[in-house]
Design a protein around this motif. Structure first.
Motif, PDB file in Angstrom:
ATOM      1  N   TRP A   1      10.496  50.282 -18.233  1.00 28.25           N
ATOM      2  CA  TRP A   1      11.626  50.697 -19.059  1.00 28.25           C
ATOM      3  C   TRP A   1      11.121  51.254 -20.372  1.00 28.25           C
ATOM      4  CZ3 TRP A   1      16.959  50.511 -18.273  1.00 28.25           C
ATOM      5  CH2 TRP A   1      17.358  49.959 -17.053  1.00 28.25           C
ATOM      6  N   ARG A   2      11.798  52.253 -20.894  1.00 23.75           N
ATOM      7  CA  ARG A   2      11.496  52.827 -22.207  1.00 23.75           C
ATOM      8  C   ARG A   2      12.511  52.278 -23.200  1.00 23.75           C
ATOM      9  NH1 ARG A   2       7.535  55.134 -25.216  1.00 23.75           N
ATOM     10  NH2 ARG A   2       8.476  56.271 -26.927  1.00 23.75           N
ATOM     11  N   LEU A   3      12.019  51.757 -24.305  1.00 23.50           N
ATOM     12  CA  LEU A   3      12.857  51.227 -25.373  1.00 23.50           C
ATOM     13  C   LEU A   3      12.638  52.087 -26.607  1.00 23.50           C
ATOM     14  CD1 LEU A   3      13.564  47.660 -26.379  1.00 23.50           C
ATOM     15  CD2 LEU A   3      12.522  49.109 -28.085  1.00 23.50           C
ATOM     16  N   ASP A   4      13.698  52.729 -27.073  1.00 20.28           N
ATOM     17  CA  ASP A   4      13.686  53.484 -28.325  1.00 20.28           C
ATOM     18  C   ASP A   4      14.749  52.863 -29.212  1.00 20.28           C
ATOM     19  OD1 ASP A   4      11.749  55.325 -27.517  1.00 20.28           O
ATOM     20  OD2 ASP A   4      13.241  56.653 -26.645  1.00 20.28           O
ATOM     21  N   ALA A   5      14.367  52.412 -30.394  1.00 23.88           N
ATOM     22  CA  ALA A   5      15.326  51.787 -31.308  1.00 23.88           C
ATOM     23  C   ALA A   5      15.124  52.334 -32.706  1.00 23.88           C
ATOM     24  CB  ALA A   5      15.145  50.275 -31.301  1.00 23.88           C
ATOM     25  N   GLU A   6      16.238  52.579 -33.364  1.00 22.45           N
ATOM     26  CA  GLU A   6      16.220  52.941 -34.773  1.00 22.45           C
ATOM     27  C   GLU A   6      16.860  51.770 -35.513  1.00 22.45           C
ATOM     28  OE1 GLU A   6      18.396  56.324 -37.229  1.00 22.45           O
ATOM     29  OE2 GLU A   6      16.873  57.111 -35.846  1.00 22.45           O
ATOM     30  N   VAL A   7      16.085  51.107 -36.350  1.00 26.40           N
ATOM     31  CA  VAL A   7      16.522  49.889 -37.029  1.00 26.40           C
ATOM     32  C   VAL A   7      16.765  50.205 -38.499  1.00 26.40           C
ATOM     33  CG1 VAL A   7      15.928  47.506 -37.575  1.00 26.40           C
ATOM     34  CG2 VAL A   7      15.150  48.514 -35.419  1.00 26.40           C
ATOM     35  N   ARG A   8      17.928  49.781 -39.002  1.00 24.90           N
ATOM     36  CA  ARG A   8      18.278  49.972 -40.424  1.00 24.90           C
ATOM     37  C   ARG A   8      18.545  48.606 -41.041  1.00 24.90           C
ATOM     38  NH1 ARG A   8      19.349  55.297 -41.218  1.00 24.90           N
ATOM     39  NH2 ARG A   8      19.812  56.514 -39.369  1.00 24.90           N
ATOM     40  N   HIS A   9      17.844  48.361 -42.135  1.00 20.74           N
ATOM     41  CA  HIS A   9      18.051  47.123 -42.892  1.00 20.74           C
ATOM     42  C   HIS A   9      17.929  47.485 -44.365  1.00 20.74           C
ATOM     43  CE1 HIS A   9      16.930  43.148 -44.628  1.00 20.74           C
ATOM     44  NE2 HIS A   9      17.908  42.775 -43.825  1.00 20.74           N
ATOM     45  N   GLY A  10      19.055  47.425 -45.055  1.00 21.91           N
ATOM     46  CA  GLY A  10      19.049  47.868 -46.452  1.00 21.91           C
ATOM     47  C   GLY A  10      18.772  49.359 -46.491  1.00 21.91           C
ATOM     48  N   ASP A  11      17.798  49.749 -47.323  1.00 25.73           N
ATOM     49  CA  ASP A  11      17.430  51.166 -47.431  1.00 25.73           C
ATOM     50  C   ASP A  11      16.332  51.553 -46.446  1.00 25.73           C
ATOM     51  OD1 ASP A  11      19.254  51.466 -49.448  1.00 25.73           O
ATOM     52  OD2 ASP A  11      17.790  51.178 -51.070  1.00 25.73           O
ATOM     53  N   GLU A  12      15.791  50.583 -45.745  1.00 28.19           N
ATOM     54  CA  GLU A  12      14.668  50.844 -44.836  1.00 28.19           C
ATOM     55  C   GLU A  12      15.159  51.288 -43.463  1.00 28.19           C
ATOM     56  OE1 GLU A  12      11.613  50.939 -45.683  1.00 28.19           O
ATOM     57  OE2 GLU A  12      11.640  49.908 -47.597  1.00 28.19           O
ATOM     58  N   VAL A  13      14.430  52.231 -42.886  1.00 30.82           N
ATOM     59  CA  VAL A  13      14.687  52.698 -41.522  1.00 30.82           C
ATOM     60  C   VAL A  13      13.366  52.618 -40.770  1.00 30.82           C
ATOM     61  CG1 VAL A  13      15.405  54.628 -40.068  1.00 30.82           C
ATOM     62  CG2 VAL A  13      16.513  54.256 -42.272  1.00 30.82           C
ATOM     63  N   CYS A  14      13.412  52.027 -39.592  1.00 29.47           N
ATOM     64  CA  CYS A  14      12.203  51.853 -38.786  1.00 29.47           C
ATOM     65  C   CYS A  14      12.479  52.356 -37.369  1.00 29.47           C
ATOM     66  CB  CYS A  14      11.805  50.379 -38.755  1.00 29.47           C
ATOM     67  SG  CYS A  14      10.326  50.050 -37.788  1.00 29.47           S
ATOM     68  N   LEU A  15      11.552  53.100 -36.830  1.00 35.92           N
ATOM     69  CA  LEU A  15      11.648  53.616 -35.478  1.00 35.92           C
ATOM     70  C   LEU A  15      10.710  52.798 -34.587  1.00 35.92           C
ATOM     71  CD1 LEU A  15      12.920  55.881 -33.770  1.00 35.92           C
ATOM     72  CD2 LEU A  15      10.894  57.234 -34.271  1.00 35.92           C
ATOM     73  N   ILE A  16      11.256  52.204 -33.535  1.00 36.96           N
ATOM     74  CA  ILE A  16      10.449  51.416 -32.598  1.00 36.96           C
ATOM     75  C   ILE A  16      10.535  52.094 -31.239  1.00 36.96           C
ATOM     76  CG2 ILE A  16      10.181  49.178 -31.468  1.00 36.96           C
ATOM     77  CD1 ILE A  16      11.478  47.949 -34.004  1.00 36.96           C
ATOM     78  N   GLU A  17       9.377  52.498 -30.711  1.00 37.63           N
ATOM     79  CA  GLU A  17       9.294  53.182 -29.422  1.00 37.63           C
ATOM     80  C   GLU A  17       8.208  52.508 -28.598  1.00 37.63           C
ATOM     81  OE1 GLU A  17      10.045  57.761 -30.692  1.00 37.63           O
ATOM     82  OE2 GLU A  17       8.154  56.854 -31.341  1.00 37.63           O
ATOM     83  N   ARG A  18       8.594  52.067 -27.403  1.00 38.41           N
ATOM     84  CA  ARG A  18       7.570  51.470 -26.538  1.00 38.41           C
ATOM     85  C   ARG A  18       8.089  51.363 -25.115  1.00 38.41           C
ATOM     86  NH1 ARG A  18       8.306  45.831 -25.736  1.00 38.41           N
ATOM     87  NH2 ARG A  18       9.950  45.015 -27.037  1.00 38.41           N
ATOM     88  N   ASP A  19       7.163  51.133 -24.204  1.00 34.50           N
ATOM     89  CA  ASP A  19       7.485  50.896 -22.801  1.00 34.50           C
ATOM     90  C   ASP A  19       7.308  49.421 -22.507  1.00 34.50           C
ATOM     91  OD1 ASP A  19       7.947  53.595 -22.286  1.00 34.50           O
ATOM     92  OD2 ASP A  19       5.833  53.979 -21.888  1.00 34.50           O
ATOM     93  N   GLN A  20       8.114  48.919 -21.589  1.00 35.76           N
ATOM     94  CA  GLN A  20       8.010  47.514 -21.205  1.00 35.76           C
ATOM     95  C   GLN A  20       8.308  47.382 -19.725  1.00 35.76           C
ATOM     96  OE1 GLN A  20       9.760  44.671 -23.842  1.00 35.76           O
ATOM     97  NE2 GLN A  20      10.202  43.229 -22.201  1.00 35.76           N
TER      98      GLN A  20
END
Length: 185
Positions: free
Chosen positions: A156-175
């Motif tokens: 499975w491919r997991l792509d997530a865009e995480v927002r916490h406060g002013d921070e934005v994080c992109l998490i991309e990985r296979d599992q």
């Protein structure tokens, strides 16, 4: 009334004219036939492409590649943040095969990140046109459990865009997901 009389010379001239016409029309008929076959094959190809989604589907997230510079900057920033999103399927499944999945968001030191907005995109590598999208909010423990239609085992491919406060994080990985109740990374 005048009686029709067969004239053998006229019949021979008509037959010869018809033979010349057929001989002269051979190449145009061949060209028209080939064009007809080409149009027929294109119609078959078009109907196949429109009825089978895998022929025209683009991978989820491919449109993000158009803004390559911004995406590269976001990936560098995400690497600097060091956030991780663990995906663990729980042993219970729904009657239709949907899985309960727990997501845990942590920072580089392993501390949970509470109240973060997670825009999640998942797809199985065998079926990239069947994308699962969810918007989740982590709890006080940095985790959230949700039921998803993840009925297939495998990659499975997991792509997530995480927002916490002013921070934005992109998490991309296979599992790799096993049968319900197990996960291998």
């Amino acid at each position: 009334m005048a009686e029709m009389v067969n004239n053998p010379d006229q019949d021979a001239d008509d037959r010869e004219a018809f033979a010349r016409l057929v001989r002269g029309a051979k190449w145009p008929l061949i060209v028209a036939g080939l064009l007809g076959v080409h149009v027929f094959m294109m119609m078959i190809s078009l109907s196949t492409a429109l009825t089978i989604p895998a022929y025209y589907a683009t991978l989820p997230g491919a449109e993000r590649g158009m803004d390559w510079d911004e995406l590269a900057a976001l990936r560098r920033h995400s690497e600097m943040l060091g956030w991780s999103l663990a995906m663990t399927p729980l042993p219970q499944t729904e009657l239709n095969g949907d899985r309960s999945v727990r997501f845990e968001l942590t920072d580089r030191s392993g501390a949970p990140i509470p109240q973060a907005l997670v825009e999640l995109r998942l797809y199985h590598h065998a079926r990239p046109q069947e994308t699962i999208t969810e918007q989740l909010t982590t709890g006080a423990d940095g985790a959230v459990t949700v039921v998803l239609p993840m009925r297939r085992t495998g990659q499975w491919r997991l792509d997530a865009e995480v927002r916490h406060g002013d921070e934005v994080c992109l998490i991309e990985r296979d599992q790799w997901l096993r049968e319900p109740g197990g996960v291998a990374q």
